[in-house]
Structures are given as C-alpha cells and as structure tokens.
Design a protein around this motif. Structure first.
Motif: not given
Length: 231
Positions: A105-108, A180-187, A198-210, A215-219
């Motif tokens: 949830a933050h820009e580089p 980890f990111y949310c497209e609405r928040d930090t696209p 990154a020392i190697e290609e990072p993995e990106f995971y889009e979660l939730g809507h805020s 908190r909303t996608e804890t599991e």
C-alpha cells in the motif's frame, strides 16, 4: 517447520495493536513482532518524530531490541512502513539479510506518495482524505477528544511523509520482494516501480478495494505471507 520472526512496520497514524488481526491467520510458525512508533500505543507519552531520520533510527533501535536471533526474520512495511523498510536497508542500518521482504500500500520511494497532495492545515480536507482511505470508523470522530488525538497523530506522520525526499540513489533490497497493492489506492502503474529496488523480479498481489486491505482481506493477505515464508 522452523519458526520465523515477522517484523511489521505500520502505517501513518497507526498503532502496533492495529495488526493484531493477523495473529489468527499467520500460524504458529510465524512469530509476529510489531514496531510501535513514538507518540501512540505503548509509547503514547513520547513525543512525535521531528524528522524522517529520527524515525528511521528509532525503528532500527526498536528492531534491535525485539530481534530474536535464534529465528530467521522477514520484514513487512505497510504504507508509511514500506518507506521506512526501504530506508533501513538503503542506509545500511539493517545488515542482517532477511528471508523475505514485503511492502504494501505504498508507492516506491522515487515517486511522490499521495500524502504530498494534501494540505495539513485544512482539517476538513485532511479528514476527508482519511475517510477516503477507509481507515477510520467515522462514528469515532463524534468523540471530540478522540478526534483531536487521532488527527494530531496522523498529521505528525503525514508531515514526515511530505518531507521525505528520495536521494536519487537506487539501493536494491538484499532479498526477495513481494508487493501488495489495491488498484483503487496505489495502482499497479505506480507500485510496479518497486522493481527498480528489487534484487530479482518482485511478485505483485492485488488485494481488496481500499488502503487497509490487510483488514478486509486478512486471510488472503496472511496466506500469501505464509506461502512466501514456507510457514
């Protein structure tokens, strides 16, 4: 399985207790350690940080205190915490190689964050900004005392975010990176810039809507962390 220590650096205005919701989903092999920033929670009687450098040095000192050397460790920076994680490594404060690094949830660091777009002197604009992020129960704002304390804490942290300036030196993380990111928040268009650190290609995971998808996608959030840590 062997245990691993997960050190968490939280978001602007937050307390360590805000991440307790992760505990039931991380499993018994991940030892959760959450950094408490000055001026809140168990450190509420301490003054706020006066500059970014003070904050990063204090975080490093807190990590030294809580670090359990018998376990390998990973580190998670959420929102403002992601910026702090980068600075810990960029300034060569953390020299022990982690098993993995998570930012959320933050820009580089070489892209101005959203906090720089808002005037801290305009209380209405600031509160509307906080509401947009979805991190505050609006009913709590009816408590004048709470609203004053929370707003003061948030503004102190946002001031640091606004003052942060990337030094132009691209330091690479010493371990694998998951973003980890949310497209609405930090696209993704913005967060993919973490590749530059990154020392190697990072993995990106889009979660939730805020902003507060942990908190909303804890599991789901914790499942990914467990998988990357083989825990």
């Amino acid at each position: 399985m062997n245990k691993i220590q997960l050190i968490v650096l939280g978001y602007a205005g937050g307390e360590a207790a805000g991440f307790y919701n992760l505990l039931p989903f991380l499993g018994e092999n991940i030892f959760l350690s959450i950094i408490e920033y000055k001026g809140r929670g168990s450190r509420r009687k301490e003054g706020f940080y006066q500059c970014c450098g003070e904050m990063v040095r204090d975080i490093f000192e807190q990590i030294i205190k809580i670090r359990k050397p018998e376990y390998p460790y990973a580190i998670l920076g959420y929102s403002m915490g992601a910026q702090n994680v980068y600075e810990l490594f960029a300034q060569n404060l953390l020299t022990e190689k982690p098993a993995y690094i998570f930012v959320a949830a933050h820009e580089p660091p070489d892209i101005d964050c959203m906090a720089k777009r808002f005037c801290l002197d305009d209380d209405r604009e600031f509160i509307n900004h906080v509401k947009f992020y979805g991190g505050l129960d609006e009913r709590l704002l009816s408590d004048k005392r709470f609203a004053e304390i929370y707003t003061m804490r948030m503004k102190a942290d946002f001031k640091l975010l606004q003052e942060y300036c990337f030094d132009g030196k691209y330091k690479v993380f010493p371990a694998g990176l998951a973003v980890f990111y949310c497209e609405r928040d930090t696209p993704f268009e913005l967060v993919q810039g973490w590749r530059r650190f990154a020392i190697e290609e990072p993995e990106f995971y889009e979660l939730g809507h805020s902003h507060f998808f942990f908190r909303t996608e804890t599991e789901k959030f914790c499942k990914i962390i467990r998988k990357k840590l083989n825990a």
